[in-house]
Design a protein around this motif. Structure first.
Motif, PDB file in Angstrom:
ATOM      1  N   UNK A 172      34.396  24.903  32.639  1.00 43.79           N
ATOM      2  CA  UNK A 172      35.475  25.714  33.186  1.00 43.79           C
ATOM      3  C   UNK A 172      35.922  25.079  34.497  1.00 43.79           C
ATOM      4  N   UNK A 173      37.221  24.965  34.707  1.00 40.95           N
ATOM      5  CA  UNK A 173      37.714  24.328  35.934  1.00 40.95           C
ATOM      6  C   UNK A 173      37.319  25.107  37.185  1.00 40.95           C
ATOM      7  N   UNK A 174      36.939  26.366  37.046  1.00 43.17           N
ATOM      8  CA  UNK A 174      36.521  27.173  38.191  1.00 43.17           C
ATOM      9  C   UNK A 174      35.005  27.296  38.291  1.00 43.17           C
ATOM     10  N   UNK A 175      34.258  26.519  37.500  1.00 40.51           N
ATOM     11  CA  UNK A 175      32.799  26.599  37.504  1.00 40.51           C
ATOM     12  C   UNK A 175      32.195  26.049  38.782  1.00 40.51           C
ATOM     13  N   UNK A 176      30.954  26.454  39.021  1.00 40.08           N
ATOM     14  CA  UNK A 176      30.202  25.978  40.189  1.00 40.08           C
ATOM     15  C   UNK A 176      28.722  26.185  39.913  1.00 40.08           C
ATOM     16  N   UNK A 177      27.876  25.511  40.671  1.00 39.45           N
ATOM     17  CA  UNK A 177      26.432  25.665  40.535  1.00 39.45           C
ATOM     18  C   UNK A 177      25.895  26.377  41.760  1.00 39.45           C
ATOM     19  N   UNK A 178      25.182  27.474  41.525  1.00 39.56           N
ATOM     20  CA  UNK A 178      24.599  28.260  42.616  1.00 39.56           C
ATOM     21  C   UNK A 178      23.093  28.043  42.742  1.00 39.56           C
ATOM     22  N   UNK A 179      22.561  27.003  42.090  1.00 38.88           N
ATOM     23  CA  UNK A 179      21.140  26.726  42.160  1.00 38.88           C
ATOM     24  C   UNK A 179      20.328  27.473  41.121  1.00 38.88           C
ATOM     25  N   UNK A 204      22.438  15.031  43.091  1.00 44.05           N
ATOM     26  CA  UNK A 204      22.710  16.066  44.081  1.00 44.05           C
ATOM     27  C   UNK A 204      21.360  16.635  44.498  1.00 44.05           C
ATOM     28  N   UNK A 205      21.233  16.998  45.759  1.00 40.83           N
ATOM     29  CA  UNK A 205      19.981  17.566  46.268  1.00 40.83           C
ATOM     30  C   UNK A 205      20.168  19.049  46.523  1.00 40.83           C
ATOM     31  N   UNK A 206      19.324  19.845  45.899  1.00 44.35           N
ATOM     32  CA  UNK A 206      19.326  21.288  46.104  1.00 44.35           C
ATOM     33  C   UNK A 206      18.374  21.609  47.236  1.00 44.35           C
ATOM     34  N   UNK A 207      18.881  22.240  48.284  1.00 45.87           N
ATOM     35  CA  UNK A 207      18.078  22.629  49.448  1.00 45.87           C
ATOM     36  C   UNK A 207      18.118  24.143  49.555  1.00 45.87           C
ATOM     37  N   UNK A 208      16.980  24.737  49.685  1.00 49.02           N
ATOM     38  CA  UNK A 208      16.905  26.192  49.822  1.00 49.02           C
ATOM     39  C   UNK A 208      16.515  26.562  51.230  1.00 49.02           C
ATOM     40  N   UNK A 244      23.986  19.420  34.531  1.00 45.67           N
ATOM     41  CA  UNK A 244      23.025  19.160  35.600  1.00 45.67           C
ATOM     42  C   UNK A 244      21.633  19.110  34.979  1.00 45.67           C
ATOM     43  N   UNK A 245      20.905  18.030  35.304  1.00 42.28           N
ATOM     44  CA  UNK A 245      19.580  17.777  34.734  1.00 42.28           C
ATOM     45  C   UNK A 245      18.527  17.724  35.835  1.00 42.28           C
ATOM     46  N   UNK A 246      17.309  18.195  35.518  1.00 41.63           N
ATOM     47  CA  UNK A 246      16.214  18.085  36.480  1.00 41.63           C
ATOM     48  C   UNK A 246      15.586  16.699  36.391  1.00 41.63           C
TER      49      UNK A 246
END
Length: 69
Positions: free
Chosen positions: A23-30, A65-69, A10-12
């Protein structure tokens, strides 16, 4: 289901890598790899994967992808 390999980058907006996992179980939490909260906004991603049905083929997908907080 059936994934044997997953890599995600993931790039800014400036093109700097902020998060990577393989990892197949990876995820991005922001959060960045350094543990800092990423600012709200658009990010580019590149994902590569292989699955059990076709283990000799690496699939690639890119997008935003759009990160919304």
């Amino acid at each position: 289901v059936g994934l044997t390999m997953v890599e995600v980058y993931i790039y800014n907006r400036q093109g700097h890598l902020v998060k990577h996992w393989n990892d197949v179980n990876g995820a991005w939490d922001g959060m960045s790899d350094e543990g800092q909260e990423c600012p709200q906004g658009a990010y580019a991603y590149m994902m590569r994967w292989q699955n059990v049905l076709n283990p000799n083929t690496t699939n690639t997908k890119t997008g935003t992808i759009t990160l919304i907080r």
